[in-house]
Design an enzyme around this catalytic site. Structure first.
Site, PDB file in Angstrom:
ATOM      1  N   TRP A 320       0.836  -1.196   0.000  1.00 37.18           N
ATOM      2  CA  TRP A 320       0.000   0.000   0.000  1.00 37.18           C
ATOM      3  C   TRP A 320       0.874   1.250   0.000  1.00 37.18           C
ATOM      4  O   TRP A 320       0.629   2.233   0.720  1.00 37.18           O
ATOM      5  CB  TRP A 320      -0.957  -0.008   1.196  1.00 37.18           C
ATOM      6  CG  TRP A 320      -1.830  -1.222   1.183  1.00 37.18           C
ATOM      7  CD1 TRP A 320      -2.916  -1.452   0.388  1.00 37.18           C
ATOM      8  CD2 TRP A 320      -1.667  -2.409   1.978  1.00 37.18           C
ATOM      9  NE1 TRP A 320      -3.435  -2.704   0.640  1.00 37.18           N
ATOM     10  CE2 TRP A 320      -2.695  -3.305   1.612  1.00 37.18           C
ATOM     11  CE3 TRP A 320      -0.766  -2.795   2.962  1.00 37.18           C
ATOM     12  CZ2 TRP A 320      -2.840  -4.567   2.196  1.00 37.18           C
ATOM     13  CZ3 TRP A 320      -0.904  -4.048   3.546  1.00 37.18           C
ATOM     14  CH2 TRP A 320      -1.928  -4.919   3.168  1.00 37.18           C
ATOM     15  N   GLU A 435       4.975 -15.725  15.900  1.00 31.95           N
ATOM     16  CA  GLU A 435       4.905 -16.817  14.935  1.00 31.95           C
ATOM     17  C   GLU A 435       5.142 -16.261  13.535  1.00 31.95           C
ATOM     18  O   GLU A 435       5.566 -15.112  13.389  1.00 31.95           O
ATOM     19  CB  GLU A 435       3.573 -17.570  15.032  1.00 31.95           C
ATOM     20  CG  GLU A 435       2.375 -16.728  15.474  1.00 31.95           C
ATOM     21  CD  GLU A 435       1.998 -15.605  14.537  1.00 31.95           C
ATOM     22  OE1 GLU A 435       1.306 -15.872  13.527  1.00 31.95           O
ATOM     23  OE2 GLU A 435       2.377 -14.452  14.807  1.00 31.95           O
ATOM     24  N   GLU A 438       4.154 -12.814  12.505  1.00 33.75           N
ATOM     25  CA  GLU A 438       4.796 -11.678  13.163  1.00 33.75           C
ATOM     26  C   GLU A 438       3.848 -10.898  14.068  1.00 33.75           C
ATOM     27  O   GLU A 438       3.916  -9.680  14.146  1.00 33.75           O
ATOM     28  CB  GLU A 438       5.415 -10.748  12.122  1.00 33.75           C
ATOM     29  CG  GLU A 438       6.345 -11.473  11.168  1.00 33.75           C
ATOM     30  CD  GLU A 438       7.122 -10.547  10.263  1.00 33.75           C
ATOM     31  OE1 GLU A 438       8.297 -10.315  10.548  1.00 33.75           O
ATOM     32  OE2 GLU A 438       6.542 -10.066   9.283  1.00 33.75           O
TER      33      GLU A 438
END
Length: 700
Positions: A320, A435, A438
């Site tokens: 984005w 994990e 993140e």
């Protein structure tokens, strides 16, 4: 008295004239509008196959977008595009024309963009290559029209990873942009006229064109701002633009001029040959997938840095990016290195026949990224400096697996890298601070899978080096953690399980010691708080892919049925899965950019992982291979996320096609390669034999 009045009038005229000359020389309006980066939905990427030229380019929306130099973590350009005017109206290429893109060569990263007037009065055809012998980007441009139209070039530099602080000026027949230690030079084979350097939104070419329907301002210098440079092309029918880079303006200018003297034809021929020679080293696959397979391999190679060899960034994009400010040089976007993504890419290189690239990736992990305690950063700049600071235990574990897969069992690898890494995993696992997405701490199925497989691989390497006590210890820890998988990450009281198999299924992550305690999980990114038993992902499939659990394990099979009914989306291009239910990392409901919260969309990598599971259970992976193929955009780039709704939105995303997150994602391209190879070999090629032999013969 008359003489005094005449003198005053003369002086006034001189002052006005002097002021006009100053205005004509120095651009007003510094620093200009606040810059942002560009959309992340790239349709093409390119660079030369060799290591002499340190320039990379991306194409998006019909124009040139970010250009990187001299490293892949440093953007130096926002955009370069063209404008057309007939003296009555102005057409800006990115906004007012229709665009298409095609690959000009199936065996090279050569792309041709066409921008056409909707009414058919003119069109611009552009072909891009980098000069393999120097730091220059070349654009072959053909402009055709039915009447009297003028063509203008509009160049927006953003040197050293920031759109602020650039100084620009005219130097002979070229436009120079510079910051300390870096410069660009824009030159053309057809003379540039009315050259100007101004500030965005104040004294730039866009503003000038709209005000005057042509370039009337002519500022020869703009200092320390959001620089935009512009010029009119004298003979626009067919010409070459050269964008040279260097550590100093004179170096950048010489590179641009040298590339122009060489000519586009010569440079593009050498560029194409470099890529076709590389493609010739790759394995051959099913003709149905061969073109995309070769493209994916080239895209992965293009994402490797040429200074820090083996450093492969996640994507030549900033998710984005059009909503991300470019006013300071600290935006990493996805042009950083994650050890996890690098492992995924390295295994794809290994699968497609480019073992040297996989070796370089492992060397980079061990010699640049690895810390003194054996761990690895969450992600880093190319020189190894940490960007984010969380600890992700799967990233600490994957290099051990890769070392075993590549046969790196020598004494130095063992003592300097694998042993410190294994000791760190033993001391800090199996819980992870974050994990693979993140976001959350706890017991993660995918992380535990990487840790267990990593320790088994480390034990094998230890034994080859006579370190039998270390090997026994690593295996004991791996066996203990494997025996506790059900206790840590399988719920038997969750609401998604139903009556089958006593309702047992894998949850996304367990933030306590009990997966059945109904504890609350904040899924982040505005996704809300939920009973952790009600949040599922496909991360448990890593336990199958790495050879720890059988594909027909009853809990695995039940969990697959749950994710297929919970997070799977059947798009017009084929099946896909979200990261997990309630995910907030994606566009907003109406398609706006993710600015901290949104709705997670479909990820092609999960289509690939789901296909690998089908192979492990001796099923048919074809629907998943086909879906990954069709998820690619018009340039063949496979995205990070795919739009998951049939309803139209204001952003005009297409159901089953890429969103604004990141395209291409190196991991997505790598997953396609690996899935194609897995399908042909009818086995999960990523699975380490040493792990499968240890667990699968007796597991459940």
């Amino acid at each position: 008295m008359r003489h005094s009045k005449s003198l005053i009038a003369t002086l006034a005229a001189l002052i006005l004239l002097f002021g006009a000359q100053v205005q004509a020389q120095t651009a007003p309006g510094t620093p200009g509008a606040i810059p942002t980066w560009t959309p992340a939905s790239k349709e093409a990427v390119g660079t030369s196959a060799g290591t002499t030229s340190h320039v990379w380019f991306t194409l998006q929306g019909g124009i040139l977008s970010e250009v990187y130099y001299p490293r892949l973590d440093t953007a130096d350009v926002r955009t370069l595009e063209f404008a057309v005017s007939d003296g009555k109206r102005v057409w800006i290429e990115s906004k007012d024309l229709r665009h298409s893109i095609e690959r000009e060569d199936e065996n090279a990263l050569v792309f041709r963009q066409t921008s056409a007037d909707p009414d058919g009065h003119f069109r611009i055809v552009k072909t891009y290559v980098t000069d393999p012998e120097r730091d220059s980007l070349l654009i072959d441009v053909a402009f055709s029209s039915t009447g009297a139209y003028s063509l203008y070039v509009l160049y927006d530099p953003a040197l050293k990873n920031s759109g602020y602080g650039d100084t620009g000026y005219t130097e002979g027949d070229a436009l120079i942009a510079e910051k300390p230690d870096v410069a660009s030079a824009l030159a053309s084979s057809s003379p540039l006229e009315q050259m100007s350097s101004g500030f965005a939104g104040e004294s730039d070419g866009y503003t000038d064109l709209f005000l005057h329907l042509g370039l009337q301002w002519s500022y020869s210098r703009a200092e320390n701002g959001n620089l935009i440079q512009s010029a009119r092309i004298r003979d626009a029918s067919h010409f070459t633009i050269a964008l040279g880079f260097g550590s100093r303006p004179e170096v950048a200018l010489e590179n641009a001029h040298a590339s122009l003297r060489r000519g586009f034809s010569s440079a593009s021929a050498e560029y194409a040959k470099g890529w076709s020679d590389y493609v010739a080293t790759l394995r051959h696959v099913n003709a149905r997938y061969a073109s995309e397979f070769r493209l994916a391999a080239m895209v992965l190679k293009a994402h490797e840095d040429k200074t820090f060899r083996g450093a492969i960034i996640a994507s030549m994009s900033i998710p984005w990016g059009f909503a991300v400010k470019a006013d300071v040089p600290n935006v990493g976007g996805y042009h950083l290195v994650w050890a996890r993504d690098l492992y995924e890419v390295a295994t794809a290189f290994w699968a497609d026949g480019d073992k040297p690239a996989a070796e370089r990736a492992l060397n980079y992990l061990f010699t640049v990224q690895q810390k003194s305690d054996g761990s690895f950063p969450q992600n880093s700049w190319l020189d190894g400096r940490s960007y984010w600071s969380a600890l992700q235990m799967d990233e600490v574990s994957y290099p051990m697996i890769l070392a075993w897969q590549l046969g790196r069992t020598d004494k130095d690898t063992w003592q300097s890298h694998v042993r410190p890494e294994a000791e760190f995993v033993v001391a800090h696992g199996p819980i992870t601070e974050q994990e693979r997405w993140e976001e959350l701490p706890g017991y993660s199925p995918s992380t535990i899978a990487a840790e267990i497989a990593g320790l088994v691989c480390a034990a094998s390497i230890a034994r080859k080096n006579g370190a039998n006590s270390d090997a026994d210890r690593y295996l004991a820890v791996a066996d203990d953690w494997a025996a506790h998988i059900d206790k840590w990450v399988v719920t038997t009281t969750g609401h998604l399980g139903g009556a089958a198999d006593s309702g047992a299924y894998f949850i996304r992550i367990n933030n306590s010691d009990d997966p059945n305690d109904g504890g609350v999980l904040d899924v982040r990114n505005g996704g809300g708080t939920w009973d952790k038993r009600d949040v599922v992902d496909a991360g448990f499939l890593e336990l199958v892919r790495l050879g720890i659990l059988r594909a027909d394990d009853r809990v695995v099979e039940h969990s697959v049925r749950i994710i297929d009914s919970t997070i799977r989306v059947d798009t017009p291009n084929g099946p896909g899965l979200r990261r997990y239910n309630h995910d907030g990392y994606g566009e907003t409901y109406f398609g706006g950019p993710w600015l901290g919260q949104g709705i997670g969309r479909v990820w092609p990598i999960f289509t690939g992982e789901r296909g690998e599971y089908e192979i492990a259970r001796h099923g048919d992976p074809t629907p998943y291979v086909e879906a990954m193929l069709r998820f690619g955009n018009s340039g063949g780039m496979i995205p990070e996320q795919v739009w998951d709704r049939a309803e139209r939105t204001e952003s005009n995303f297409v159901f089953g096609s890429g969103t604004g997150s990141a395209t291409p994602l190196a991991w997505s391209m790598a997953q396609f390669i690996r899935l194609v190879v897995c399908a042909e070999e009818k086995r999960v090629v990523e699975m380490p034999d040493v792990v499968a032999e240890h667990f699968l013969k007796n597991r459940r």
